[in-house]
Design a protein around this motif. Structure first.
Motif, PDB file in Angstrom:
ATOM      1  N   ILE A  12       0.819  -1.213   0.000  1.00 47.91           N
ATOM      2  CA  ILE A  12       0.000   0.000   0.000  1.00 47.91           C
ATOM      3  C   ILE A  12       0.858   1.270   0.000  1.00 47.91           C
ATOM      4  N   THR A  13       1.971   1.258   0.689  1.00 50.73           N
ATOM      5  CA  THR A  13       2.845   2.431   0.721  1.00 50.73           C
ATOM      6  C   THR A  13       3.447   2.681  -0.652  1.00 50.73           C
ATOM      7  N   GLU A  14       3.925   1.633  -1.297  1.00 54.44           N
ATOM      8  CA  GLU A  14       4.504   1.775  -2.634  1.00 54.44           C
ATOM      9  C   GLU A  14       3.456   2.289  -3.623  1.00 54.44           C
ATOM     10  N   PHE A  15       2.260   1.728  -3.551  1.00 52.91           N
ATOM     11  CA  PHE A  15       1.185   2.190  -4.424  1.00 52.91           C
ATOM     12  C   PHE A  15       0.879   3.660  -4.161  1.00 52.91           C
ATOM     13  N   SER A  16       0.853   4.054  -2.897  1.00 55.81           N
ATOM     14  CA  SER A  16       0.558   5.447  -2.543  1.00 55.81           C
ATOM     15  C   SER A  16       1.599   6.401  -3.119  1.00 55.81           C
ATOM     16  N   VAL A  17       2.863   6.024  -3.054  1.00 54.14           N
ATOM     17  CA  VAL A  17       3.934   6.848  -3.640  1.00 54.14           C
ATOM     18  C   VAL A  17       3.715   6.980  -5.142  1.00 54.14           C
ATOM     19  N   LEU A  18       3.468   5.854  -5.809  1.00 52.95           N
ATOM     20  CA  LEU A  18       3.252   5.889  -7.255  1.00 52.95           C
ATOM     21  C   LEU A  18       2.024   6.720  -7.610  1.00 52.95           C
ATOM     22  N   GLU A  19       0.986   6.600  -6.796  1.00 50.54           N
ATOM     23  CA  GLU A  19      -0.249   7.362  -7.059  1.00 50.54           C
ATOM     24  C   GLU A  19       0.003   8.865  -6.964  1.00 50.54           C
ATOM     25  N   VAL A  20       0.724   9.303  -5.931  1.00 49.88           N
ATOM     26  CA  VAL A  20       1.035  10.730  -5.788  1.00 49.88           C
ATOM     27  C   VAL A  20       1.793  11.225  -7.014  1.00 49.88           C
ATOM     28  N   LEU A  21       2.796  10.482  -7.437  1.00 52.98           N
ATOM     29  CA  LEU A  21       3.596  10.896  -8.587  1.00 52.98           C
ATOM     30  C   LEU A  21       2.782  10.858  -9.877  1.00 52.98           C
ATOM     31  N   TYR A  22       1.889   9.903  -9.989  1.00 55.70           N
ATOM     32  CA  TYR A  22       1.038   9.778 -11.173  1.00 55.70           C
ATOM     33  C   TYR A  22       0.067  10.953 -11.253  1.00 55.70           C
ATOM     34  N   GLN A  23      -0.503  11.308 -10.099  1.00 50.65           N
ATOM     35  CA  GLN A  23      -1.505  12.383 -10.066  1.00 50.65           C
ATOM     36  C   GLN A  23      -0.876  13.774 -10.146  1.00 50.65           C
ATOM     37  N   LYS A  24       0.261  13.966  -9.471  1.00 49.22           N
ATOM     38  CA  LYS A  24       0.836  15.303  -9.328  1.00 49.22           C
ATOM     39  C   LYS A  24       2.081  15.544 -10.166  1.00 49.22           C
ATOM     40  N   GLY A  25       2.663  14.496 -10.708  1.00 50.76           N
ATOM     41  CA  GLY A  25       3.906  14.658 -11.458  1.00 50.76           C
ATOM     42  C   GLY A  25       5.094  14.743 -10.523  1.00 50.76           C
ATOM     43  N   LYS A  26       6.201  15.237 -11.040  1.00 46.86           N
ATOM     44  CA  LYS A  26       7.452  15.308 -10.291  1.00 46.86           C
ATOM     45  C   LYS A  26       7.232  16.026  -8.958  1.00 46.86           C
ATOM     46  N   GLN A  27       7.771  15.438  -7.883  1.00 46.99           N
ATOM     47  CA  GLN A  27       7.643  15.981  -6.537  1.00 46.99           C
ATOM     48  C   GLN A  27       8.980  15.826  -5.813  1.00 46.99           C
ATOM     49  N   THR A  28       9.178  16.628  -4.780  1.00 47.79           N
ATOM     50  CA  THR A  28      10.332  16.376  -3.926  1.00 47.79           C
ATOM     51  C   THR A  28       9.993  15.201  -3.014  1.00 47.79           C
ATOM     52  N   ILE A  29      11.014  14.603  -2.464  1.00 49.71           N
ATOM     53  CA  ILE A  29      10.789  13.487  -1.537  1.00 49.71           C
ATOM     54  C   ILE A  29       9.931  13.950  -0.366  1.00 49.71           C
ATOM     55  N   GLN A  30      10.198  15.149   0.127  1.00 44.92           N
ATOM     56  CA  GLN A  30       9.427  15.681   1.253  1.00 44.92           C
ATOM     57  C   GLN A  30       7.956  15.879   0.888  1.00 44.92           C
ATOM     58  N   GLN A  31       7.683  16.338  -0.323  1.00 49.74           N
ATOM     59  CA  GLN A  31       6.299  16.530  -0.756  1.00 49.74           C
ATOM     60  C   GLN A  31       5.553  15.198  -0.814  1.00 49.74           C
ATOM     61  N   VAL A  32       6.206  14.179  -1.321  1.00 51.54           N
ATOM     62  CA  VAL A  32       5.580  12.857  -1.396  1.00 51.54           C
ATOM     63  C   VAL A  32       5.303  12.343   0.010  1.00 51.54           C
ATOM     64  N   GLY A  33       6.303  12.443   0.890  1.00 54.44           N
ATOM     65  CA  GLY A  33       6.134  11.977   2.268  1.00 54.44           C
ATOM     66  C   GLY A  33       4.997  12.686   2.972  1.00 54.44           C
ATOM     67  N   LYS A  34       4.884  13.981   2.765  1.00 55.61           N
ATOM     68  CA  LYS A  34       3.803  14.751   3.389  1.00 55.61           C
ATOM     69  C   LYS A  34       2.443  14.343   2.827  1.00 55.61           C
ATOM     70  N   SER A  35       2.387  14.043   1.550  1.00 63.35           N
ATOM     71  CA  SER A  35       1.129  13.652   0.913  1.00 63.35           C
ATOM     72  C   SER A  35       0.585  12.340   1.457  1.00 63.35           C
ATOM     73  N   ILE A  36       1.481  11.418   1.768  1.00 60.30           N
ATOM     74  CA  ILE A  36       1.009  10.104   2.218  1.00 60.30           C
ATOM     75  C   ILE A  36       1.309   9.834   3.685  1.00 60.30           C
ATOM     76  N   LEU A  37       1.862  10.828   4.362  1.00 63.84           N
ATOM     77  CA  LEU A  37       2.055  10.777   5.817  1.00 63.84           C
ATOM     78  C   LEU A  37       2.906   9.597   6.269  1.00 63.84           C
ATOM     79  N   ILE A  38       4.100   9.469   5.697  1.00 61.34           N
ATOM     80  CA  ILE A  38       5.009   8.425   6.168  1.00 61.34           C
ATOM     81  C   ILE A  38       6.340   9.056   6.573  1.00 61.34           C
ATOM     82  N   SER A  39       7.069   8.344   7.410  1.00 61.74           N
ATOM     83  CA  SER A  39       8.344   8.842   7.922  1.00 61.74           C
ATOM     84  C   SER A  39       9.405   8.847   6.824  1.00 61.74           C
ATOM     85  N   SER A  40      10.455   9.621   7.053  1.00 61.71           N
ATOM     86  CA  SER A  40      11.520   9.700   6.048  1.00 61.71           C
ATOM     87  C   SER A  40      12.234   8.355   5.885  1.00 61.71           C
TER      88      SER A  40
END
Length: 117
Positions: A12-40
């Motif tokens: 589910i975490t991997e899918f969530s990362v891919l979904e954020v990038l698919y929906q929003k395009g290029k993101q910083t690592i921090q932006q992705v982490g904030k979007s899906i609420l996971i630790s660094s």
């Protein structure tokens, strides 16, 4: 949806990362982490796995040397092109029992909770 993720060897975490990038395009690592609420630490592990599979790439940000951008590769986009219609169908089925007022209330409540994070 669980079957689809299992078939594609995604948790589910991997899918969530891919979904954020698919929906929003290029993101910083921090932006992705904030979007899906996971630790660094979890984010790094997850990105490493997805990068090894060729689904995403990491690139230094030209404007800020401290930041790293993450983006889907062609393979990552292809996988998400395949998965997302099925995902949208599942989400639609989950929420189609709500009437318009209930759906609006749910959206407002989720926005309220999201803004607290």
């Amino acid at each position: 949806m669980k079957d689809e993720m299992a078939k594609n060897k995604l948790n589910i975490t991997e899918f969530s990362v891919l979904e954020v990038l698919y929906q929003k395009g290029k993101q910083t690592i921090q932006q992705v982490g904030k979007s899906i609420l996971i630790s660094s630490g979890t984010m790094t592990y997850c990105l490493d796995k997805l990068e090894r599979r060729g689904l995403l790439s990491r690139n230094a940000c030209r404007d800020d040397r401290r930041a790293i951008h993450v983006a889907l590769t062609d393979d990552g986009n292809g996988l998400m092109d395949e998965i997302m219609p099925k995902y949208h169908e599942v989400v639609h089925q989950m929420f189609d029992s709500l009437n318009t007022d209930e759906a609006e209330t749910l959206v407002q409540l989720l926005k309220k909770v999201k803004n607290k994070v």
